[in-house]
Design an enzyme around this catalytic site. Structure first.
Site, mmCIF file in Angstrom:
data_model
loop_
_atom_site.group_PDB
_atom_site.id
_atom_site.type_symbol
_atom_site.label_atom_id
_atom_site.label_comp_id
_atom_site.label_asym_id
_atom_site.label_seq_id
_atom_site.Cartn_x
_atom_site.Cartn_y
_atom_site.Cartn_z
ATOM 1 N N HIS A 100 3.635 -11.733 -31.719
ATOM 2 C CA HIS A 100 4.628 -10.663 -31.849
ATOM 3 C C HIS A 100 3.922 -9.386 -32.314
ATOM 4 O O HIS A 100 3.044 -9.466 -33.178
ATOM 5 C CB HIS A 100 5.676 -11.072 -32.887
ATOM 6 C CG HIS A 100 6.685 -9.994 -33.163
ATOM 7 N ND1 HIS A 100 7.684 -9.686 -32.268
ATOM 8 C CD2 HIS A 100 6.820 -9.143 -34.210
ATOM 9 C CE1 HIS A 100 8.405 -8.689 -32.764
ATOM 10 N NE2 HIS A 100 7.904 -8.339 -33.940
ATOM 11 N N ILE A 112 0.833 -1.206 0.000
ATOM 12 C CA ILE A 112 0.000 0.000 0.000
ATOM 13 C C ILE A 112 0.866 1.253 0.000
ATOM 14 O O ILE A 112 0.619 2.200 -0.752
ATOM 15 C CB ILE A 112 -0.957 -0.008 1.217
ATOM 16 C CG1 ILE A 112 -1.952 -1.161 1.091
ATOM 17 C CG2 ILE A 112 -1.679 1.338 1.361
ATOM 18 C CD1 ILE A 112 -2.902 -1.320 2.270
HETATM 19 P P1 FAD Z 1 -13.042 -8.155 2.892
HETATM 20 O O1 FAD Z 1 -12.940 -7.748 1.488
HETATM 21 O O2 FAD Z 1 -12.338 -7.324 3.910
HETATM 22 O O3 FAD Z 1 -14.585 -8.246 3.244
HETATM 23 C C1 FAD Z 1 -15.033 -8.470 4.540
HETATM 24 C C2 FAD Z 1 -16.422 -7.887 4.656
HETATM 25 O O4 FAD Z 1 -16.993 -8.324 5.887
HETATM 26 C C3 FAD Z 1 -16.457 -6.360 4.716
HETATM 27 O O5 FAD Z 1 -17.324 -5.876 3.719
HETATM 28 C C4 FAD Z 1 -16.974 -6.034 6.116
HETATM 29 O O6 FAD Z 1 -17.788 -4.889 6.148
HETATM 30 C C5 FAD Z 1 -17.764 -7.292 6.436
HETATM 31 N N1 FAD Z 1 -17.898 -7.565 7.871
HETATM 32 C C6 FAD Z 1 -16.910 -7.645 8.792
HETATM 33 N N2 FAD Z 1 -17.415 -7.972 9.997
HETATM 34 C C7 FAD Z 1 -18.758 -8.092 9.827
HETATM 35 C C8 FAD Z 1 -19.828 -8.411 10.704
HETATM 36 N N3 FAD Z 1 -19.621 -8.686 12.001
HETATM 37 N N4 FAD Z 1 -21.088 -8.427 10.206
HETATM 38 C C9 FAD Z 1 -21.320 -8.149 8.897
HETATM 39 N N5 FAD Z 1 -20.347 -7.844 8.027
HETATM 40 C C10 FAD Z 1 -19.076 -7.836 8.486
HETATM 41 N N6 FAD Z 1 -5.703 -7.704 -2.957
HETATM 42 C C11 FAD Z 1 -5.409 -8.138 -4.196
HETATM 43 O O7 FAD Z 1 -5.507 -9.338 -4.458
HETATM 44 N N7 FAD Z 1 -5.022 -7.252 -5.183
HETATM 45 C C12 FAD Z 1 -4.906 -5.929 -4.950
HETATM 46 O O8 FAD Z 1 -4.557 -5.172 -5.854
HETATM 47 C C13 FAD Z 1 -5.212 -5.440 -3.650
HETATM 48 N N8 FAD Z 1 -5.132 -4.121 -3.374
HETATM 49 C C14 FAD Z 1 -5.476 -3.678 -2.127
HETATM 50 C C15 FAD Z 1 -5.370 -2.318 -1.868
HETATM 51 C C16 FAD Z 1 -5.684 -1.830 -0.614
HETATM 52 C C17 FAD Z 1 -5.591 -0.350 -0.340
HETATM 53 C C18 FAD Z 1 -6.127 -2.732 0.401
HETATM 54 C C19 FAD Z 1 -6.507 -2.226 1.763
HETATM 55 C C20 FAD Z 1 -6.226 -4.089 0.158
HETATM 56 C C21 FAD Z 1 -5.890 -4.576 -1.111
HETATM 57 N N9 FAD Z 1 -5.955 -5.933 -1.413
HETATM 58 C C22 FAD Z 1 -5.616 -6.379 -2.666
HETATM 59 C C23 FAD Z 1 -6.379 -6.933 -0.410
HETATM 60 C C24 FAD Z 1 -7.857 -7.347 -0.640
HETATM 61 O O9 FAD Z 1 -8.669 -6.191 -0.571
HETATM 62 C C25 FAD Z 1 -8.275 -8.351 0.406
HETATM 63 O O10 FAD Z 1 -7.388 -9.458 0.382
HETATM 64 C C26 FAD Z 1 -9.683 -8.863 0.146
HETATM 65 O O11 FAD Z 1 -10.623 -7.819 0.149
HETATM 66 C C27 FAD Z 1 -10.076 -9.888 1.228
HETATM 67 O O12 FAD Z 1 -11.377 -10.349 0.991
HETATM 68 P P2 FAD Z 1 -12.285 -10.894 2.192
HETATM 69 O O13 FAD Z 1 -13.557 -11.328 1.559
HETATM 70 O O14 FAD Z 1 -11.515 -11.867 2.991
HETATM 71 O O15 FAD Z 1 -12.525 -9.646 3.147
HETATM 72 P P1 NAD Z 2 2.633 -4.877 3.726
HETATM 73 O O1 NAD Z 2 2.838 -6.005 4.647
HETATM 74 O O2 NAD Z 2 2.656 -5.083 2.272
HETATM 75 O O3 NAD Z 2 3.732 -3.757 4.008
HETATM 76 C C1 NAD Z 2 3.933 -3.207 5.266
HETATM 77 C C2 NAD Z 2 5.336 -2.613 5.297
HETATM 78 O O4 NAD Z 2 5.430 -1.825 6.457
HETATM 79 C C3 NAD Z 2 6.427 -3.676 5.348
HETATM 80 O O5 NAD Z 2 7.412 -3.375 4.401
HETATM 81 C C4 NAD Z 2 6.947 -3.578 6.793
HETATM 82 O O6 NAD Z 2 8.304 -3.898 6.903
HETATM 83 C C5 NAD Z 2 6.683 -2.105 7.083
HETATM 84 N N1 NAD Z 2 6.518 -1.782 8.496
HETATM 85 C C6 NAD Z 2 5.884 -2.510 9.456
HETATM 86 N N2 NAD Z 2 5.907 -1.839 10.623
HETATM 87 C C7 NAD Z 2 6.551 -0.659 10.408
HETATM 88 C C8 NAD Z 2 6.876 0.454 11.221
HETATM 89 N N3 NAD Z 2 6.519 0.510 12.494
HETATM 90 N N4 NAD Z 2 7.540 1.490 10.648
HETATM 91 C C9 NAD Z 2 7.886 1.442 9.331
HETATM 92 N N5 NAD Z 2 7.611 0.405 8.520
HETATM 93 C C10 NAD Z 2 6.937 -0.628 9.036
HETATM 94 O O7 NAD Z 2 1.257 -4.185 4.215
HETATM 95 P P2 NAD Z 2 0.360 -3.057 3.555
HETATM 96 O O8 NAD Z 2 1.108 -2.333 2.512
HETATM 97 O O9 NAD Z 2 -0.237 -2.302 4.693
HETATM 98 O O10 NAD Z 2 -0.784 -3.902 2.871
HETATM 99 C C11 NAD Z 2 -1.619 -4.767 3.665
HETATM 100 C C12 NAD Z 2 -2.028 -5.977 2.895
HETATM 101 O O11 NAD Z 2 -2.973 -5.609 1.902
HETATM 102 C C13 NAD Z 2 -0.899 -6.636 2.117
HETATM 103 O O12 NAD Z 2 -0.175 -7.554 2.892
HETATM 104 C C14 NAD Z 2 -1.626 -7.314 1.017
HETATM 105 O O13 NAD Z 2 -2.062 -8.562 1.496
HETATM 106 C C15 NAD Z 2 -2.807 -6.414 0.756
HETATM 107 N N6 NAD Z 2 -2.554 -5.562 -0.439
HETATM 108 C C16 NAD Z 2 -2.298 -6.153 -1.620
HETATM 109 C C17 NAD Z 2 -2.068 -5.384 -2.735
HETATM 110 C C18 NAD Z 2 -1.802 -6.067 -4.039
HETATM 111 O O14 NAD Z 2 -2.051 -7.257 -4.137
HETATM 112 N N7 NAD Z 2 -1.330 -5.339 -5.058
HETATM 113 C C19 NAD Z 2 -2.088 -4.003 -2.660
HETATM 114 C C20 NAD Z 2 -2.334 -3.419 -1.425
HETATM 115 C C21 NAD Z 2 -2.567 -4.222 -0.322
#
Ligand code: FAD
Ligand code: NAD
Length: 467
Positions: free
Chosen positions: A446, A189
């Protein structure tokens, strides 16, 4: 109290939960899905999709800005301006289309969607409330309970979210671009969004605790990203510890890798230091399920330690990726319907949408050596790929790792512009048990970046054609 009954009761409508619901309904299983916020979860609302939308907008603006000084392509732009409110509206429009689409699919398949927060009563029963003051919960009972509540962002102990300190969720809907942004965490992120803000004009400084960015990937892969950060003017402090905000609250105090105390001026601080499974605040502890660290422990069919209670997605720990959550959700629905399934992928692709992008599928040369495999590996550089030249994208390479004895491919890695799209062919070849000869003997169109995939296989066999 009235009780609603169903066969499959799902908590959470993210990619794990909603895919499980659609597949279950397709298989004729009566399904109820409870979602407290918006369908689509983190992924569609505040994760994968909005971040990729903002990356695209920032790239387009950056390119227009870049053309203001003229360019080798002969394109010159007089002025580039961005209306960030419109950019956010455009991004929100994509999110709305996708989340609306999920709602329509669930409806079409006959899934009952209940809006509200589920609280566990027992291993078959939940109470759903609208908010804390709601004294009239709806009680729902299911023969199977599927937990898909996702993950939540980690905060820094001395620097809680609020005011200038923001999480990825706020960073994806900026009201204005700050002059100075400090990003804590040089992971997925921190770098994806750090690059967005830099391309939109902010001064961006990344503070990373480890001694390199993206510590999950090997250094050869991250080097082109490090070079690009430098070229784009992001500052990076490695092996650095954040101590909190200064007294005035306008700078982040950092102890850097060489022991210097720095005050990094910050209009905003994006904390992106990882996410943890969402296990608190909804009564999960009542079930006393086995845990693995902070995640729910599941077996290779996503069964928890309680009969007919299942868990998928981020709640079950790393890798926290949307495509893993979806695959697990689909599988659980099929198992409940009576199919024989197991979650045993040969590899799960990981893609980092930095500039340039990184893709990792399967084992790197170091992973393979650690696993005791005798492997060969070969690179093909994009500098020798015609399509990459036409895209001005010659930084980076494709790398293949294969067993020396039978040439079975065990890993692919790539770094370069647009390589996220190569993740599909990498996953296919590993999942289908391809050998170097299979890829080398396939005609690749290609001019495409994909030719570098074939050439890497040819090079591993000792006869690359274009390098
Ligand atoms: P979530 O998507 O977190 O869904 C959980 C849902 O449960 C939520 O809608 C929440 O409101 C609901 N919920 C929680 N507790 C309750 C409750 N008690 N009652 C009712 N509802 C509830 N992953 C990728 O593969 N590619 C990416 O490019 C990527 N980019 C990301 C960028 C960012 C900024 C972030 C934060 C994450 C990114 N991820 C990416 C990670 C990805 O979003 C998660 O791995 C994925 O959404 C997980 O799916 P999930 O269904 O487990 O949970
Ligand atoms: P991340 O685990 O990718 O990166 C966290 C980074 O923060 C690491 O490099 C770690 O060494 C560093 N860190 C930890 N504690 C720290 C501290 N106190 N001070 C400074 N640096 C510190 O986690 P994220 O970027 O928060 O993303 C969370 C998760 O969301 C990812 O692990 C991934 O599963 C998912 N995600 C996936 C994508 C994708 O698939 N393209 C994009 C965004 C997020």
């Amino acid at each position: 109290m009235d009780i609603q009954h169903t066969t499959l009761l799902i908590i959470g409508g993210g990619p794990g939960g909603y895919v499980a619901a659609i597949r279950a309904a397709q298989l004729g299983i009566a399904t109820t899905l409870v979602e407290g916020e918006q369908l689509g979860g983190t992924c569609l609302n505040v994760g994968c999709i909005p971040s990729k939308a903002m990356i695209h907008a920032a790239d387009a603006y950056h390119q227009a800005h870049h053309f203001m000084g003229g360019s080798a392509l002969g394109i010159q732009v007089e002025a580039a301006r961005i209306d960030i409110a419109q950019t956010v509206r455009w991004k929100d429009g994509i999110v709305a289309r996708l989340t609306g689409g999920v709602g329509a699919l669930l409806k079409k398949h006959g899934v009952k969607v209940v809006k509200g927060w589920a609280h566990i009563v027992d291993g078959k029963t939940v109470d759903v409330t609208q908010d804390i003051s709601d004294t009239k919960p709806v009680r729902i009972q299911g023969e199977h309970l599927l937990l898909a509540t996702g993950s939540v962002e980690l905060g820094l102990p001395g620097m809680p979210f609020g005011g200038r300190v923001i999480s990825s969720t706020q960073a994806l809907s900026p009201e204005r671009i700050p002059g100075k942004l400090v990003v804590v965490g040089g992971g997925y992120i921190g770098l994806e969004l750090g690059l967005v803000y830099r391309k939109l004009g902010a001064d961006v400084t990344v503070v990373e605790a480890q001694d390199r960015i993206l510590p999950l990937y090997d250094e050869e892969l991250t080097k082109p990203v490090t070079n690009s950060l430098r070229k784009l003017g992001l500052q990076v402090h490695l092996a650095s510890t954040v101590q909190g905000l200064n007294a005035a609250g306008d700078a982040v105090r950092v102890l850097d890798g060489v022991g210097r105390e720095l005050d990094l001026a910050a209009d905003q601080v994006l904390v992106a230091i990882g996410r943890v499974p969402n296990t608190h605040g909804w009564g999960l502890e009542k079930l006393m399920l086995a845990m693995q660290g902070r995640a729910l422990k599941v077996d290779d069919q996503c069964r928890t330690s309680m009969r007919n209670v299942w868990a998928i997605g981020d709640l079950t720990g790393e890798p926290m990726l949307a495509h893993r959550a979806m695959a697990q959700g689909e599988m659980v629905a099929e198992i409940i319907s009576g199919k024989r399934r197991q979650f045993a992928p040969a590899a799960i692709a990981a893609v980092c949408f930095t500039d340039p992008e990184i893709v990792v599928v399967g084992q790197s040369p170091v992973d393979a050596a650690k696993a005791g495999l005798d492997c060969i590996s070969a690179h093909f550089p994009f500098a020798a790929n015609g399509r990459a030249m036409t895209l001005e994208a010659t930084d980076g390479f494709v790398r293949v790792v294969a067993r020396r004895d039978n040439h079975r491919i065990v890993g692919w890695q790539a770094v370069g512009v647009g390589v996220s799209e190569l993740s599909t062919v990498f996953s296919h070849s590993i999942e289908m048990g391809a050998c170097l000869e299979d890829v080398a003997g396939t005609i690749h169109a290609h001019p495409t970046l994909g030719e570098a995939v074939q050439e890497a296989a040819l090079r591993a066999l000792g006869h690359a054609l274009h390098v």
